[in-house]
Design a protein around this motif. Structure first.
Motif, PDB file in Angstrom:
ATOM      1  N   ASN A 177      -8.802 -15.222  -6.476  1.00 13.77           N
ATOM      2  CA  ASN A 177      -8.265 -14.497  -5.331  1.00 13.77           C
ATOM      3  C   ASN A 177      -7.068 -15.236  -4.735  1.00 13.77           C
ATOM      4  O   ASN A 177      -6.990 -16.466  -4.804  1.00 13.77           O
ATOM      5  N   THR A 178      -6.145 -14.486  -4.189  1.00 14.21           N
ATOM      6  CA  THR A 178      -5.045 -15.077  -3.422  1.00 14.21           C
ATOM      7  C   THR A 178      -5.483 -15.177  -1.975  1.00 14.21           C
ATOM      8  O   THR A 178      -5.904 -14.181  -1.368  1.00 14.21           O
ATOM      9  N   VAL A 179      -5.396 -16.393  -1.428  1.00 16.40           N
ATOM     10  CA  VAL A 179      -5.888 -16.632  -0.068  1.00 16.40           C
ATOM     11  C   VAL A 179      -4.732 -17.111   0.808  1.00 16.40           C
ATOM     12  O   VAL A 179      -4.016 -18.052   0.463  1.00 16.40           O
ATOM     13  N   LEU A 180      -4.568 -16.430   1.931  1.00 12.42           N
ATOM     14  CA  LEU A 180      -3.607 -16.845   2.947  1.00 12.42           C
ATOM     15  C   LEU A 180      -4.360 -17.647   4.013  1.00 12.42           C
ATOM     16  O   LEU A 180      -5.307 -17.143   4.618  1.00 12.42           O
ATOM     17  N   THR A 181      -3.933 -18.889   4.201  1.00 16.61           N
ATOM     18  CA  THR A 181      -4.592 -19.765   5.165  1.00 16.61           C
ATOM     19  C   THR A 181      -3.662 -20.015   6.349  1.00 16.61           C
ATOM     20  O   THR A 181      -2.521 -20.455   6.172  1.00 16.61           O
ATOM     21  N   LEU A 182      -4.161 -19.723   7.538  1.00 17.41           N
ATOM     22  CA  LEU A 182      -3.435 -20.011   8.773  1.00 17.41           C
ATOM     23  C   LEU A 182      -4.115 -21.189   9.460  1.00 17.41           C
ATOM     24  O   LEU A 182      -5.338 -21.193   9.625  1.00 17.41           O
ATOM     25  N   ASP A 194     -18.145  -9.008  17.045  1.00 18.02           N
ATOM     26  CA  ASP A 194     -18.474  -8.794  15.641  1.00 18.02           C
ATOM     27  C   ASP A 194     -17.284  -8.248  14.853  1.00 18.02           C
ATOM     28  O   ASP A 194     -17.108  -8.585  13.689  1.00 18.02           O
ATOM     29  N   GLN A 195     -16.474  -7.388  15.457  1.00 16.02           N
ATOM     30  CA  GLN A 195     -15.358  -6.781  14.738  1.00 16.02           C
ATOM     31  C   GLN A 195     -14.108  -7.652  14.723  1.00 16.02           C
ATOM     32  O   GLN A 195     -13.068  -7.236  14.197  1.00 16.02           O
ATOM     33  N   PHE A 196     -14.194  -8.835  15.274  1.00 12.21           N
ATOM     34  CA  PHE A 196     -13.054  -9.762  15.318  1.00 12.21           C
ATOM     35  C   PHE A 196     -13.432 -11.078  14.656  1.00 12.21           C
ATOM     36  O   PHE A 196     -14.602 -11.450  14.649  1.00 12.21           O
ATOM     37  N   PRO A 197     -12.462 -11.800  14.095  1.00 12.59           N
ATOM     38  CA  PRO A 197     -11.052 -11.454  13.927  1.00 12.59           C
ATOM     39  C   PRO A 197     -10.860 -10.307  12.923  1.00 12.59           C
ATOM     40  O   PRO A 197     -11.698 -10.071  12.059  1.00 12.59           O
ATOM     41  N   ALA A 198      -9.735  -9.651  13.024  1.00 11.49           N
ATOM     42  CA  ALA A 198      -9.364  -8.575  12.109  1.00 11.49           C
ATOM     43  C   ALA A 198      -7.880  -8.721  11.801  1.00 11.49           C
ATOM     44  O   ALA A 198      -7.117  -9.238  12.615  1.00 11.49           O
ATOM     45  N   GLN A 204      -2.204  -2.329   6.214  1.00 10.58           N
ATOM     46  CA  GLN A 204      -3.376  -2.179   5.349  1.00 10.58           C
ATOM     47  C   GLN A 204      -4.412  -3.247   5.728  1.00 10.58           C
ATOM     48  O   GLN A 204      -4.080  -4.440   5.763  1.00 10.58           O
ATOM     49  N   PRO A 205      -5.660  -2.847   6.007  1.00  9.26           N
ATOM     50  CA  PRO A 205      -6.688  -3.829   6.374  1.00  9.26           C
ATOM     51  C   PRO A 205      -6.911  -4.845   5.264  1.00  9.26           C
ATOM     52  O   PRO A 205      -6.892  -4.510   4.071  1.00  9.26           O
ATOM     53  N   VAL A 206      -7.086  -6.104   5.627  1.00 14.78           N
ATOM     54  CA  VAL A 206      -7.387  -7.170   4.674  1.00 14.78           C
ATOM     55  C   VAL A 206      -8.659  -7.879   5.131  1.00 14.78           C
ATOM     56  O   VAL A 206      -9.028  -7.839   6.301  1.00 14.78           O
ATOM     57  N   GLU A 207      -9.301  -8.539   4.184  1.00 16.24           N
ATOM     58  CA  GLU A 207     -10.593  -9.178   4.449  1.00 16.24           C
ATOM     59  C   GLU A 207     -10.410 -10.587   5.019  1.00 16.24           C
ATOM     60  O   GLU A 207      -9.627 -11.377   4.508  1.00 16.24           O
ATOM     61  N   ILE A 208     -11.159 -10.874   6.080  1.00 11.56           N
ATOM     62  CA  ILE A 208     -11.208 -12.223   6.642  1.00 11.56           C
ATOM     63  C   ILE A 208     -12.319 -12.986   5.924  1.00 11.56           C
ATOM     64  O   ILE A 208     -13.497 -12.620   6.010  1.00 11.56           O
ATOM     65  N   GLN A 215      -8.797 -22.789  11.798  1.00  9.10           N
ATOM     66  CA  GLN A 215      -8.340 -22.229  10.521  1.00  9.10           C
ATOM     67  C   GLN A 215      -8.820 -20.790  10.340  1.00  9.10           C
ATOM     68  O   GLN A 215      -9.922 -20.422  10.735  1.00  9.10           O
ATOM     69  N   LEU A 216      -7.943 -19.989   9.703  1.00  5.17           N
ATOM     70  CA  LEU A 216      -8.260 -18.601   9.395  1.00  5.17           C
ATOM     71  C   LEU A 216      -7.878 -18.349   7.949  1.00  5.17           C
ATOM     72  O   LEU A 216      -6.737 -18.592   7.552  1.00  5.17           O
ATOM     73  N   LYS A 217      -8.829 -17.889   7.133  1.00  6.82           N
ATOM     74  CA  LYS A 217      -8.569 -17.602   5.718  1.00  6.82           C
ATOM     75  C   LYS A 217      -8.639 -16.102   5.490  1.00  6.82           C
ATOM     76  O   LYS A 217      -9.632 -15.455   5.844  1.00  6.82           O
ATOM     77  N   ILE A 218      -7.593 -15.549   4.863  1.00  3.54           N
ATOM     78  CA  ILE A 218      -7.462 -14.119   4.662  1.00  3.54           C
ATOM     79  C   ILE A 218      -7.279 -13.833   3.178  1.00  3.54           C
ATOM     80  O   ILE A 218      -6.444 -14.460   2.514  1.00  3.54           O
ATOM     81  N   LYS A 219      -8.049 -12.898   2.647  1.00  2.00           N
ATOM     82  CA  LYS A 219      -7.932 -12.497   1.243  1.00  2.00           C
ATOM     83  C   LYS A 219      -6.783 -11.513   1.097  1.00  2.00           C
ATOM     84  O   LYS A 219      -6.713 -10.501   1.799  1.00  2.00           O
TER      85      LYS A 219
END
Length: 248
Positions: A177-182, A194-198, A204-208, A215-219
């Protein structure tokens, strides 16, 4: 006997209105005391006014009686002096930079009035009252202020005290998977729902994949990236949303 033009009112509402106006004057004094060490340098001065009062249930207004008019009420004032030290002892500090005034938040007007009656002028005042001093404002106001409104205001105040910041963004591969890390500070708080972070990329919605304070990792899928410039929007909670431009 009251005439048809007279309106009835109760003492509690009248006193609430009067005290609120006095509170405003006290707040003005608290700021003025920062700049003048002594104010009202007049002693033993009496002022007497002949007025017709009008009360609409929320505010008291006065009309000055003209010469010869009868039935006016008499109000007397006696002016004294007050020093800067006395002002500091009896007044609250003015709203500080970074605090949000109760007038600026989205709550029903009747709840805003109830909070002001209790001397709560900012979201930080509210947080101190409820959390630090453990005051049940629902009972104090006889349920005129809802718990959900208070919780939203307190969370908003907390977010303003600890705003999010992103110091670094990077792309990597993990398990195909390509992961974007903030990376940064105050990203995902314990108060997140529960619905956050988003997040969305180009709407286009992406998966947290994971989220914490630092740190925040996004697929990220290739279908999310449509060109050289891509826009990432992240909602950490209802009070913290930010936008970033990504270069693929």
């Amino acid at each position: 006997m009251a005439t048809k033009g007279n309106k009835s009112w109760n003492l509690e509402s009248f006193l609430d209105s009067l005290i609120l106006e006095l509170d405003k004057a006290q707040d003005t004094l608290s700021v003025k005391g920062l700049n003048r060490r002594l104010t009202y340098m007049v002693q033993d001065m009496n002022l007497e006014l002949q007025l017709f009062p009008e009360f609409d249930g929320d505010n008291v207004r006065f009309t000055t009686a003209k010469p010869g008019e009868k039935g006016a009420s008499k109000i007397s004032f006696q002016l004294g002096s007050i020093s800067d030290s006395q002002i500091r002892e009896v007044t609250r500090p003015p709203i500080q930079h970074g605090e949000t005034s109760i007038d600026e938040v989205d709550i029903p007007d009747h709840e805003r009035k109830e909070l002001k009656k209790l001397g709560i002028q900012s979201t930080e005042d509210l947080r101190r009252t409820v959390e630090d001093r453990n005051v049940d404002l629902g009972k104090v106001t006889k349920k005129k202020v809802s718990y959900s409104s208070l919780a939203n205001l307190i969370n908003q105040a907390r977010r303003q005290e600890h705003p999010p910041s992103v110091a670094k963004a990077s792309l990597s591969k993990a398990q195909g998977n390509t992961v974007l890390t903030l990376e940064g500070n105050n990203l995902a708080s314990a108060q997140s729902l529960d619905q956050f972070p988003a997040a969305v990329i180009n709407d286009q919605p992406v998966e947290i994949l994971s989220a914490n304070n630092k740190q925040l990792k996004i697929k990220v899928n290739q279908t999310h990236l449509t060109g050289h410039d891509n826009q990432l929007k992240v909602a950490l909670d209802p009070y913290a949303v930010f936008t970033m431009n990504l270069e693929s």
